[in-house]
Scaffold this active site. Sequence first.
Site, PDB file in Angstrom:
ATOM      1  N   GLY A  14      21.517   9.059  -4.571  1.00 16.38           N
ATOM      2  CA  GLY A  14      21.275  10.257  -4.095  1.00 16.38           C
ATOM      3  C   GLY A  14      20.374  10.956  -2.582  1.00 16.38           C
ATOM      4  N   GLY A  17      15.216  14.690  -3.062  1.00 19.13           N
ATOM      5  CA  GLY A  17      15.195  16.444  -3.675  1.00 19.13           C
ATOM      6  C   GLY A  17      17.289  16.629  -4.773  1.00 19.13           C
ATOM      7  CB  SER A  88      19.952   3.462  -3.325  1.00 19.23           C
ATOM      8  OG  SER A  88      20.286   3.965  -4.838  1.00 19.23           O
TER       9      SER A  88
HETATM   10  P1  ADP Z   1      14.840  13.360  -6.586  1.00 18.35           P
HETATM   11  O1  ADP Z   1      14.004  12.415  -7.204  1.00 18.35           O
HETATM   12  O2  ADP Z   1      16.457  13.348  -6.210  1.00 18.35           O
HETATM   13  O3  ADP Z   1      13.957  13.275  -5.711  1.00 18.35           O
HETATM   14  P2  ADP Z   1      13.887  15.015  -8.125  1.00 18.35           P
HETATM   15  O4  ADP Z   1      14.108  15.346  -8.599  1.00 18.35           O
HETATM   16  O5  ADP Z   1      12.492  15.271  -7.451  1.00 18.35           O
HETATM   17  O6  ADP Z   1      14.558  15.179  -6.651  1.00 18.35           O
HETATM   18  O7  ADP Z   1      14.138  16.897  -7.655  1.00 18.35           O
HETATM   19  C1  ADP Z   1      15.094  18.366  -7.847  1.00 18.35           C
HETATM   20  C2  ADP Z   1      14.341  19.780  -8.061  1.00 18.35           C
HETATM   21  O8  ADP Z   1      16.032  20.411  -7.962  1.00 18.35           O
HETATM   22  C3  ADP Z   1      13.085  19.534  -8.906  1.00 18.35           C
HETATM   23  O9  ADP Z   1      12.187  20.008  -9.066  1.00 18.35           O
HETATM   24  C4  ADP Z   1      14.277  19.963 -10.373  1.00 18.35           C
HETATM   25  O10 ADP Z   1      13.756  21.039 -11.314  1.00 18.35           O
HETATM   26  C5  ADP Z   1      15.658  20.670  -9.697  1.00 18.35           C
HETATM   27  N1  ADP Z   1      16.418  21.228 -10.233  1.00 18.35           N
HETATM   28  C6  ADP Z   1      17.336  21.926 -10.337  1.00 18.35           C
HETATM   29  N2  ADP Z   1      18.539  21.778 -10.733  1.00 18.35           N
HETATM   30  C7  ADP Z   1      18.559  20.661 -11.117  1.00 18.35           C
HETATM   31  C8  ADP Z   1      19.692  19.506 -12.217  1.00 18.35           C
HETATM   32  N3  ADP Z   1      20.690  20.547 -12.575  1.00 18.35           N
HETATM   33  N4  ADP Z   1      19.086  19.069 -11.775  1.00 18.35           N
HETATM   34  C9  ADP Z   1      17.831  17.526 -11.373  1.00 18.35           C
HETATM   35  N5  ADP Z   1      17.336  18.448 -10.907  1.00 18.35           N
HETATM   36  C10 ADP Z   1      17.687  19.858 -10.781  1.00 18.35           C
END
Ligand code: ADP
Length: 185
Positions: A14, A17, A88
Site C-alpha cells: 500500500g 502512510g 511494493s
Molecule cells: P505505512 O507503514 O503504510 O507507511 P504507518 O503504519 O507507518 O503507514 O502509518 C499509518 C498511520 O495511520 C499511523 O499513524 C496510524 O496510527 C494511522 N492509522 C489510523 N487508522 C489506521 C488504521 N485503521 N490502520 C492503520 N493505521 C492507521
Amino acid sequence: MQNQHNPCVFWLTGLSGAGKSTIARALHERLVAHGHAACLLDGDILRGGLCSDLGFCHADRSEHIRRTAAVASLLVNAGISAIVALISPTRTDRDFARRILAATYFIEIFVDAPLPLCEARDVKGLYARARRGALHHFAGISSPYEPPLSPEVWLHTGATPVGECVDQILQRANHIQPPAFISSL
Ligand code: ADP
C-alpha cells in the site's frame, strides 16, 4: 507454547502512510501473544541493514522485494510466519514475490487508504518532501502505485480500526489453511 500452525507469509502492500507498519505490528503482537512464531520484515527497518545499499529506483525496489521474499522463504521453512510491510508498488514485483514464495501460504494484503488521507497523515514527512521535489520515485506522487487486482485481503484503513484489520487478516488465514489455524484468535 508449541507452534502448531502452518506458517504464512503476510505481504502488506500500500501507499506510504496507508497503515502497513501499524497493522503489521498489531498482527505480529496478536500472533506472538497466542504462541505463534512470527517475524516482522518492515521495509523501513530492512533499509537500515539488509537493504542499506538500495535506493528507490525501480531496479532497487525489485531487488529489495527479491531479498525480502528470500528471507521470508527461509523463515517459513523454519516454521516462522513472515509479516512483510513494504510499499511494493508494482504488480510485477508482487507477483515475483508470490512466485518465490509459491510453496508457502502467501496472503497478499492490500492496505488501502486514499492518497489524500495518506498525505494528511504524512507520518514520516515524506509526502511534504516529495511535493517539494526533494524525494524522487515516491509511490503515489512521483512514481506510480499499482493497486492489487485480487488480493487475498483488502483493508480500508480510512474506515476500519486496526484491530478489525487484524481480524480480517486472521479470518482469511484461517480460511486458506487446511488444518484449523489460530482458531483461538
Ligand atoms: P505505512 O507503514 O503504510 O507507511 P504507518 O503504519 O507507518 O503507514 O502509518 C499509518 C498511520 O495511520 C499511523 O499513524 C496510524 O496510527 C494511522 N492509522 C489510523 N487508522 C489506521 C488504521 N485503521 N490502520 C492503520 N493505521 C492507521
